[in-house]
Design a protein around this motif. Structure first.
Motif, mmCIF file in Angstrom:
data_model
loop_
_atom_site.group_PDB
_atom_site.id
_atom_site.type_symbol
_atom_site.label_atom_id
_atom_site.label_comp_id
_atom_site.label_asym_id
_atom_site.label_seq_id
_atom_site.Cartn_x
_atom_site.Cartn_y
_atom_site.Cartn_z
ATOM 1 N N ALA A 1 0.792 -1.101 0.152
ATOM 2 C CA ALA A 1 -0.106 -0.064 -0.031
ATOM 3 C C ALA A 1 0.732 1.166 -0.029
ATOM 4 N N PHE A 2 1.990 1.304 0.701
ATOM 5 C CA PHE A 2 2.998 2.229 0.743
ATOM 6 C C PHE A 2 3.444 2.709 -0.529
ATOM 7 N N CYS A 3 3.773 1.618 -1.203
ATOM 8 C CA CYS A 3 4.455 1.761 -2.552
ATOM 9 C C CYS A 3 3.444 2.207 -3.765
ATOM 10 N N ARG A 4 2.341 1.738 -3.702
ATOM 11 C CA ARG A 4 1.285 2.173 -4.450
ATOM 12 C C ARG A 4 0.844 3.523 -4.240
ATOM 13 N N ASP A 5 0.765 4.078 -3.068
ATOM 14 C CA ASP A 5 0.563 5.221 -2.700
ATOM 15 C C ASP A 5 1.600 6.399 -3.206
ATOM 16 N N ALA A 6 2.889 5.770 -2.906
ATOM 17 C CA ALA A 6 3.889 6.767 -3.283
ATOM 18 C C ALA A 6 4.151 6.967 -4.909
ATOM 19 N N LEU A 7 3.786 5.995 -5.517
ATOM 20 C CA LEU A 7 3.701 5.904 -6.859
ATOM 21 C C LEU A 7 2.675 6.865 -7.555
ATOM 22 N N ALA A 8 1.354 6.828 -6.877
ATOM 23 C CA ALA A 8 0.601 7.832 -7.162
ATOM 24 C C ALA A 8 0.942 9.302 -6.951
ATOM 25 N N GLU B 142 14.469 12.930 -2.369
ATOM 26 C CA GLU B 142 13.965 14.007 -1.123
ATOM 27 C C GLU B 142 12.525 14.406 -1.130
ATOM 28 N N HIS B 143 11.968 14.608 -2.217
ATOM 29 C CA HIS B 143 10.669 15.142 -2.448
ATOM 30 C C HIS B 143 9.632 14.061 -1.909
ATOM 31 N N MET B 144 9.870 12.824 -2.571
ATOM 32 C CA MET B 144 9.140 11.723 -2.383
ATOM 33 C C MET B 144 9.116 11.448 -0.816
ATOM 34 N N ALA B 145 10.106 11.670 -0.069
ATOM 35 C CA ALA B 145 9.938 11.320 1.243
ATOM 36 C C ALA B 145 9.064 12.346 1.924
ATOM 37 N N LYS B 146 9.262 13.458 1.772
ATOM 38 C CA LYS B 146 8.179 14.563 2.089
ATOM 39 C C LYS B 146 6.725 14.276 1.800
ATOM 40 N N LEU B 147 6.423 13.945 0.551
ATOM 41 C CA LEU B 147 5.061 13.725 0.195
ATOM 42 C C LEU B 147 4.679 12.520 1.068
ATOM 43 N N CYS B 148 5.467 11.548 1.453
ATOM 44 C CA CYS B 148 5.105 10.308 1.963
ATOM 45 C C CYS B 148 4.826 10.279 3.479
ATOM 46 N N GLY B 149 5.342 11.518 3.980
ATOM 47 C CA GLY B 149 5.608 11.729 5.447
ATOM 48 C C GLY B 149 6.504 10.857 6.083
ATOM 49 N N GLU B 150 7.570 10.561 5.114
ATOM 50 C CA GLU B 150 8.691 9.481 5.948
ATOM 51 C C GLU B 150 10.005 10.247 5.880
ATOM 52 N N PRO B 151 10.916 10.198 7.169
ATOM 53 C CA PRO B 151 11.971 10.687 7.076
ATOM 54 C C PRO B 151 12.957 9.931 6.131
#
Length: 476
Positions: free
Chosen positions: A94-101, A233-242
């Protein structure tokens, strides 16, 4: 610098690791040569001097074949849970699908598109696809200096690679090591481009994502690596992950870069082997041997090396050749190989590859349709190596299998064979094999097989007949 794979078939179009193509000396699409518009997008023309049409897989008897597709995901769910089948590809989390979206938001932040450039994007994707296949004679100045094609790669080719790699990485035996001040961990990505492999690892492996490790990216061109670092770096911010990784960018040729590497726990390289071409006084085999030796000397004793190539004849052959060379240097192939014997694929006209369904986020599927380059499947070839590894026992892989049985790795799509149903080719310790009634087994899977009392042989490939142990009464 790596280049996207040649989209000879729709299933493989744009599935390279990084892509360091070069921009054409000619202009955009409207300046193509006459007659090119009539070809289907992504289709490679034939008929040039010295060109031959691809040889189709042939069964024991030579029936006319239509293009085969992998079984539908629903048909694979039952067999994927079978105790005698271990699929290679894993469903996206689910994390990967949300991140790719959310990837388009990160792309817009890293490399914004004007309204005109966004409208031109489908045409730019088609031009880049053509440029990397049948128009390679027109390659000229550096690709990364042409924003139109950089945008096409980042928004089409790289996302498809992320889909492909995020299906592969969770299924590999890559346990995350202990990482702290006393046990620092380093990952190395050779020929990194825009960090496609590290991005896929971050998206699909939460155990590695959580480590405070150092990521060392190596390439000869800094610009794509800088874009990839910003994107991560931007993907980490969008996903709320450090973002726990410290990222170092190293500008260096491939072999020379090993001088700066210190015992990485994971060494990755995407679409690098196909750049090891002959040089004056140095053959491809010599360059492959130099690479294998450098990996063996550099890798952490408990580490792993992973090489991923497009699922083409070239990609599959190169990974098989790397296997041979690496074993001479003391490295052990742990995947996809189900044995340590000579590679039987090199003795045939086939190649080692696996295919997965192209389950992309909606925005990427829409873009592919607008570019007239849709995909229903993606292929890859890969080789995972370890130092001093001990191959898993058959009964450890499949506790319920017959101890006298044979473990095989599925290498082909299913194809109809009279008297065998839909069969698949496989690599086994018995050599190149053909398995009847195997249409429900997913491509790339490990399966437990048994020897029939009167095995048949494929006259064209020499493949010996083996039976999947779960299928006791295959069609004869």
């Amino acid at each position: 610098m790596s280049q996207p794979s040649s989209p000879k078939r729709r299933s493989n179009a744009g599935t390279s690791e990084k892509g360091a193509p070069r921009s054409p000396s000619r202009g955009p699409a409207e300046k193509r040569q006459a007659g090119q518009r009539d070809r289907r997008p992504g289709q490679k023309p034939f008929g040039r001097p010295g060109e031959r049409r691809p040889v189709q897989e042939r069964a024991l008897v030579q029936p006319a074949r239509s293009a085969e597709r992998p079984p539908a995901p629903e048909a694979l769910k039952t067999v994927s849970g079978h105790p005698l089948c271990r699929p290679l590809f894993a469903p996206s989390s689910a994390f990967c699908r949300d991140a790719l979206a959310k990837l388009p938001q990160a792309l817009d932040a890293v490399m914004p598109l004007s309204r005109n450039h966004r409208a031109d994007l489908p045409e730019a994707i088609r031009d880049l696809s053509a440029m990397l296949t049948y128009e390679r004679a027109g390659l000229g100045r550096s690709y990364w200096s042409a924003p139109r094609y950089v945008s096409a790669y980042l928004r089409y080719f790289m996302p498809w690679n992320l889909v492909r790699l995020s299906g592969l990485l969770p299924g590999l035996d890559l346990p995350a090591p202990v990482c702290d001040a006393d046990h620092p961990v380093t990952i190395v990505d050779l020929g990194s481009g825009p960090l496609t492999l590290p991005l896929a690892l971050w998206l699909s492996r939460p155990d590695w994502r959580a480590l405070p490790l150092t990521l060392v990216c190596v390439d000869t061109v800094p610009r794509p690596m800088e874009l990839g670092r910003s994107l991560l770096e931007h993907m980490a911010k969008l996903c709320g992950e450090p973002l726990n990784w410290t990222i170092r960018l190293v500008r260096s040729p491939l072999i020379q870069s090993f001088r700066e590497l210190r015992a990485p726990h994971l060494l990755m390289a995407g679409n690098v082997l196909n750049e090891l071409k002959d040089k004056p006084g140095v053959s491809l085999d010599d360059r492959m041997a130099d690479l294998a030796l450098a990996v063996e000397r550099t890798l952490h004793p408990e580490g792993a090396a992973l090489f991923v190539e497009p699922g083409t004849r070239l990609g599959g052959t190169l990974t098989a050749k790397l296997r041979e060379t690496a074993m001479e240097e003391g490295l052990v192939p742990v995947a996809p190989c189900p044995h340590l014997g000579p590679c039987p694929i090199l003795e045939t006209r086939r190649w080692c590859h696996a295919t997965l369904y192209a389950q992309a986020p909606a925005w990427l599927a829409d873009l592919a349709r607008h570019a007239r380059l849709p995909k229903d499947s993606l292929s890859l070839s890969f080789m995972q190596l370890r130092p001093n590894a001990v191959p898993a026992e058959k009964t450890a892989l499949f506790p319920t299998m017959d101890p006298a049985g044979v473990v095989g790795r599925i290498l082909s799509d299913a194809f109809p064979v009279p008297g065998m149903g839909n069969a698949r080719y496989a690599c086994t310790e018995e050599g190149f094999a053909i398995i009847p009634a195997a249409d429900a087994i997913p491509s790339g899977a490990l399966v437990a097989c048994r020897r029939p009392s009167s095995p048949r042989k494929d006259a064209k490939t020499g493949a010996v007949e083996l039976l999947w142990q779960a299928e006791r009464n295959p069609q004869r």
